[in-house]
Design an enzyme around this catalytic site. Structure first.
Site, short mmCIF file in Angstrom:
data_model
loop_
_atom_site.label_atom_id
_atom_site.label_comp_id
_atom_site.label_asym_id
_atom_site.label_seq_id
_atom_site.Cartn_x
_atom_site.Cartn_y
_atom_site.Cartn_z
N CYS A 110 -10.99 3.33 0.16
CA CYS A 110 -9.65 3.54 0.37
C CYS A 110 -9.17 2.70 1.49
O CYS A 110 -9.79 2.63 2.56
CB CYS A 110 -9.15 4.83 0.68
SG CYS A 110 -7.52 5.43 1.36
N ASP A 159 0.98 -1.11 0.01
CA ASP A 159 0.04 -0.07 0.07
C ASP A 159 0.96 1.16 -0.04
O ASP A 159 2.16 1.12 0.45
CB ASP A 159 -0.90 -0.07 1.28
CG ASP A 159 -1.91 1.22 1.34
OD1 ASP A 159 -2.50 1.58 0.31
OD2 ASP A 159 -1.77 2.14 2.40
N SER A 160 0.20 2.39 -0.09
CA SER A 160 1.04 3.74 -0.14
C SER A 160 1.38 3.98 1.23
O SER A 160 2.23 5.00 1.38
CB SER A 160 0.11 4.66 -0.93
OG SER A 160 -0.90 4.76 0.01
N HIS A 177 -7.25 2.96 3.88
CA HIS A 177 -6.64 3.53 5.07
C HIS A 177 -8.37 3.75 5.97
O HIS A 177 -8.06 3.83 7.04
CB HIS A 177 -6.28 5.07 4.87
CG HIS A 177 -4.63 4.81 4.56
ND1 HIS A 177 -4.25 4.40 3.41
CD2 HIS A 177 -3.74 5.43 5.35
CE1 HIS A 177 -2.98 4.76 3.31
NE2 HIS A 177 -2.65 5.35 4.59
N CYS A 235 -4.08 -1.41 -2.24
CA CYS A 235 -4.31 0.28 -2.35
C CYS A 235 -5.26 0.14 -3.60
O CYS A 235 -4.96 0.13 -4.75
CB CYS A 235 -2.96 0.99 -2.71
SG CYS A 235 -3.00 2.71 -2.85
N GLU A 246 -2.05 8.43 8.40
CA GLU A 246 -0.53 7.96 8.27
C GLU A 246 0.25 8.59 9.65
O GLU A 246 1.08 7.99 9.99
CB GLU A 246 0.21 8.72 7.22
CG GLU A 246 -0.11 7.94 5.87
CD GLU A 246 0.53 6.64 5.91
OE1 GLU A 246 1.78 6.63 6.03
OE2 GLU A 246 -0.18 5.64 5.62
#
Ligand code: DGL
Length: 262
Positions: free
Chosen positions: A190, A16-17, A192, A79, A158
């Site tokens: 997403c 993932d990013s 996240h 992602c 993040e």
């Protein structure tokens, strides 16, 4: 007993990013607890969702190269943004490797069969890409789909902020004028966002279902491993190794914390 086929014991690479793909890793472990996993979060370059498609492709290829250097037998692009920008090119480059992507759970949302609009929260790039439009055309022709780009949300998560006033204020603003009795379902497009589900429920209440694509992706991973005959046959719990491109051990700690979060 450990299987004697070396290939089957190789880890599954999950990318993932940043830390978001941990929500997919969690589901994968639930469904395939005996597999070994290597996770790579590219937090140094997050967020991807506001970059150009070319930039995202380049970063994704670099991340997959890292996972392949760890000898992974299959790759999960956990992602939505990287999947929409790069998955076709990845599959062309690595023809023999099972590569599983994730996309907003539009079909499961339609299958809930509830009256009203489907609200899709995702990054600006995921919602702007052709892949998303095609997905809506394919699965939701008779439904009203409302795209809700959420730039700025990934950055907070993040930083380890997944509850509290900053998230609540962000969501309140973003949902303004969007949440009414006509909303049938919210899709977290997403990886996240599942980590802030509690705060979403706090704002909108618990009557509107909130779904994401991690289940479907984990099930598809199992199907693909089975199809390629590379499911690990050990009955022992597999290992999980987490790596991050940002030279900051906090992100590794955050990743394990998110992995343990109920
Ligand atoms: N977790 C990524 C996704 O599912 C976030 C992308 C980003 O870094 O903006 O889209």
């Amino acid at each position: 007993m450990e299987d004697n086929s070396y290939n089957k014991s190789k880890p599954i690479g999950i990318f993932d990013s940043g830390v978001g793909g941990i929500s997919v890793l969690k589901k994968a472990i639930k469904i395939l607890p005996n597999e070994n996993y290597v996770y790579f979060g590219d937090s140094k370059n997050a967020p991807y969702g506001v970059k150009t498609v070319e930039e995202i492709k380049k970063l994704t290829f670099k991340s997959i190269d890292f996972l392949l250097s760890k000898d992974c037998k299959a790759i999960v692009v956990a992602c939505n943004t990287a999947t929409s920008a790069a998955i076709e090119d990845l599959r062309k480059r690595f023809k023999d490797l099972p590569i599983i992507g994730i996309e907003p759970a539009v079909r499961p949302a339609v299958n809930l069969n509830r009256k009203g609009k489907i609200l899709i929260m995702a990054t600006p790039i995921t919602l702007a890409e052709n892949k998303f439009n095609k997905l809506v055309e394919r699965c939701a022709v008779n439904s009203e789909v409302v795209a809700l780009p959420c730039a700025g949300l990934v950055e907070m998560i993040e930083e380890g902020i997944f509850e509290g006033n900053d998230i609540k204020n962000y969501l309140e603003k973003r949902f303004e004028g969007k949440i009414d009795k006509d909303v049938s379902c919210i899709v977290l497009g997403c990886t996240h966002y599942p980590f802030i589900k509690k705060e979403i429920v706090y704002i909108i209440g618990d009557e509107i279902p909130i779904i994401d694509g991690s289940d479907g992706t984990a099930r598809e991973l199992k199907r693909r491993l089975k199809e390629s005959n590379i499911l690990r046959s050990s009955d022992q719990k597999g290992y999980v190794k987490i790596f991050n491109s940002k030279d900051n051990s906090n992100l590794i700690d955050l990743s394990y914390k998110l992995l343990d979060l109920e």
